[in-house]
Structures are given as structure tokens and as C-alpha cells.
Design an enzyme around this catalytic site. Structure first.
Site, short mmCIF file in Angstrom:
data_model
loop_
_atom_site.label_atom_id
_atom_site.label_comp_id
_atom_site.label_asym_id
_atom_site.label_seq_id
_atom_site.Cartn_x
_atom_site.Cartn_y
_atom_site.Cartn_z
N LYS A 54 -6.44 -2.98 -5.55
CA LYS A 54 -5.43 -3.51 -4.42
C LYS A 54 -6.18 -5.03 -4.29
O LYS A 54 -5.57 -6.29 -4.44
CB LYS A 54 -6.66 -2.80 -3.24
N GLN A 98 -12.45 0.15 2.70
CA GLN A 98 -11.50 1.60 2.32
C GLN A 98 -12.45 3.38 2.99
O GLN A 98 -13.54 3.00 3.55
CB GLN A 98 -11.75 1.52 0.97
N ASP A 121 -4.00 -2.58 7.88
CA ASP A 121 -4.00 -0.59 7.36
C ASP A 121 -3.00 -0.21 9.03
O ASP A 121 -2.78 0.59 8.89
CB ASP A 121 -5.46 -0.26 7.45
#
Ligand code: NDP
Length: 304
Positions: A54, A98, A121
Site C-alpha cells: 500500500k 492494518q 478505510d
């Protein structure tokens, strides 16, 4: 009589490249550097690979990708301090922690601590609430990516019946909210749904986000439906008999000892659907592209 046509393939790598080109153009145009911080705790090699990829993708698109990788020993309080300092840092536009986190850390507490304006997110309760109210929000990346894939078919969503199999907070529920906001008639199915195949057969748009390899067979699909396969399941040699009808996957399984398959039985369903996403190269590439898109979106709103 005409033979039924096989479904057209919705190639996520192509659509993801379009999104990434938009992001690169936006980041080149903006009068400031964009920053995306990706945080990983623990020794899970898969998580570390995701985080590094990412951050790397961000840098390729002109975004400062900041990797913060911590050992398994990091405490919850220390992680909350990391999040607080990223919240304060004006150069950071997006923060991604994460998941999964080590079990001793309360993941919801950590998500709740992220500044909702930097929550790329889209998991913070403020963004979840805004999405379900039909207001502008940072939207979870996977369902946002699915919306882009559906848009790529050129078919209107309004008035269509969308059936989503799976009700998780990261895929199924936000997917339902997005489709409802786009004026689809939405049905959400889950493990307690009765006669799932019959419900799924009503769908003009069928989204499978279950985590069960090849669960959705042709019996679940109305001819002409758009079928989106979110599932990612790695299966091994014991699964070979269930892949016997799919020459491509069978060969890969025999060669590599394992193969990635979706929740949809691609080889069978493609004979019935109008559009279908493959696995890999379907929804997967969209998730990371939409993360970059959300970073631009977060920056433009926070920095005015
Ligand atoms: P979860 O395990 O959180 O949720 C799975 C959902 O599927 C649950 O709502 C569950 O129902 C439902 N379900 C499970 N088994 C059945 C069944 N037999 N019949 C009907 N419903 C069932 O998974 P996620 O939403 O996180 O992920 C789903 C899949 O998508 C996974 O394969 C995951 O790897 C993949 N994924 C892919 C991403 C990508 O970028 N391509 C990103 C995120 C996920 P219930 O609630 O009743 O238990």
C-alpha cells in the site's frame, strides 16, 4: 437458436488503473504533498506485505507513503499514542491501521481513535453513520471499488434488485448502503438466510462476500445478472475434485499446490451472467486503488 453468450469479464486491473491515473493527476495538481500512513502491528507476514505494498503504491502515485511497522510487543496504549500523533501531523492525510491486530489490542478502540477526517478505510463510526445517512463520507475501499466496477459495465443501478451475500461491517453492510444510496432495491443475505439460492436468483446485481470457495453456483444466478465476487480463498490439493470443471484453475492448482478462488464458481456462473469479476484480477486491485482515491478525498476535504 443462438447459443447463450458467456459473461463479459469485468477486469479489476483495468478499472483500478483508471482510478490510479485519476489519483496521480490529482496529486500532481494539488499545491501540497499528500500523505498516507499505514500502520502494522505484529509479525504476520501477510499483513506486512499488504502494508508495504500500500505504501509503495502510494509513492508510485505521488503520495508520501509512510510505513509504521511495529513488533508484536507494542501495547494498546502505545498504538493509541501512534494514532494520536498521526492525527496531529498535518502532513498525514490518511491513516490506515492494518487489520487484524493482535488479539490483546481492542481494534474498535483503535479505529475509534482515528480522526474521522483521516479515516481512509471508512471504518470509523462517524463515516459509517454518514454513509448510512446517504451523506458524503469516506467509504470502505472494497465496496467503493465494487461500485466503480459496476459503473464500468455502463448499466444503471437505479431500480435494479441487488442481492448481497455477507453482512460484515467491512464489505456486506457498506456495500448494501452504497447500492441503496444508488437507488437499487437491496437484499442482504447471511448464514441464516433461508433458501439463499432462490433469493440470489432474484438479483440483477449479485455481490458475493462470504469467504466460502465456489459457494455461488449457476443455480444462484439469474441469466443476465451482474455478478461481483469479493471472496478470496486459497484452496489446496484436496479441493481439486471441486475444480475439475475449471481447466485453468485445475492446472494452476496442480502446478503450484494451491490456487486462489473466489466465492463464485466462475467457470459455471460465467455461462449465465452478463458480467462477472474474476479472482484474482477482479475486486482485489480495486481495494488498493480506492484507498488512494480516499486519501485524495480526505485531503481535499480536510485541507479545504
Ligand atoms: P466475514 O467472515 O467477516 O463475513 C462473511 C459473511 O458471509 C458473514 O456475514 C456470514 O454470515 C456470511 N456467510 C458465511 N458463510 C455463509 C453461508 N454458508 N451462507 C450465507 N452466508 C454466509 O468476511 P468479510 O466480509 O471480511 O470477507 C468476505 C470475503 O471477502 C472473504 O473471502 C475475504 O477474504 C474477502 N475480502 C476480499 C477483499 C478484497 O479486496 N478483494 C477485501 C475484504 C474481504 P453471518 O454474518 O451470518 O455469519
Amino acid at each position: 437458436m443462438n447459443e447463450p453468450q458467456a459473461a463479459r469479464i469485468l477486469d479489476g486491473t483495468v478499472v483500478a488503473q483508471e482510478v490510479e491515473a485519476e489519483v496521480a493527476a490529482a496529486s500532481a495538481r494539488l499545491p501540497f504533498r499528500l500523505g498516507l500512513a499505514v500502520v502494522c502491528v505484529g509479525n504476520d507476514p501477510a499483513s506486512e506485505i499488504y502494508v508495504r505494498s500500500k505504501a509503495k503504491k502510494a509513492r508510485e502515485l505521488g503520495i508520501d507513503g509512510i510505513e509504521r511497522i511495529f513488533p508484536d510487543t507494542l501495547s494498546e496504549a502505545e498504538l493509541l499514542d501512534v494514532v494520536a500523533s498521526l492525527n496531529e501531523d498535518d502532513a498525514v492525510d490518511g491513516i490506515l491501521v492494518q487489520l487484524p491486530l493482535p488479539r490483546r489490542i481492542d481494534a474498535q478502540k483503535v479505529i475509534d481513535a482515528i480522526d474521522p477526517r483521516k479515516d481512509v478505510d471508512g471504518f470509523h463510526p462517524i463515516n459509517v453513520g454518514l454513509l448510512h445517512l446517504g451523506r458524503r463520507a469516506l467509504v470502505p475501499c472494497t465496496p467503493a471499488g465494487v461500485m466503480r466496477l459496476i459503473a464500468a459495465t455502463g448499466e444503471a443501478i437505479e431500480g435494479k434488485h441487488a442481492v448481497i451475500i455477507g453482512r460484515s461491517n467491512i464489505v456486506g453492510k457498506p456495500m448494501a448502503a452504497l447500492l441503496l444510496n444508488a437507488s437499487a432495491t437491496v437484499t442482504i443475505c447471511h448464514s441464516r438466510t433461508r433458501d439463499l439460492a432462490a433469493v440470489a436468483r432474484e438479483a440483477d446485481i449479485l455481490v458475493a462476500a462470504i469467504g466460502q470457495p465456489l459457494f455461488v453456483t449457476d443455480d444462484f444466478v439469474k441469466p443476465g445478472a451482474i455478478v461481483i465476487d469479493v471472496g478470496m480463498n486459497r484452496v489446496e490439493a484436496g479441493f481439486a475434485p471441486r475444480l475439475a470443471h475449471d481447466a485453468g484453475k485445475s492446472q494452476l492448482l496442480a502446478k503450484n499446490g494451491s490456487v486462489l478462488v473466489g466465492d463464485v464458481d466462475f467457470a459455471r456462473v460465467r455461462e449465465r451472467a452478463a458480467w462477472i469479476t474474476p479472482v484474482p484480477r477482479g475486486v482485489g486491485p480495486m481495494t488498493i486503488a480506492m484507498l488512494m482515491h480516499n486519501t485524495v478525498e480526505a485531503a481535499m476535504r480536510r485541507r479545504g
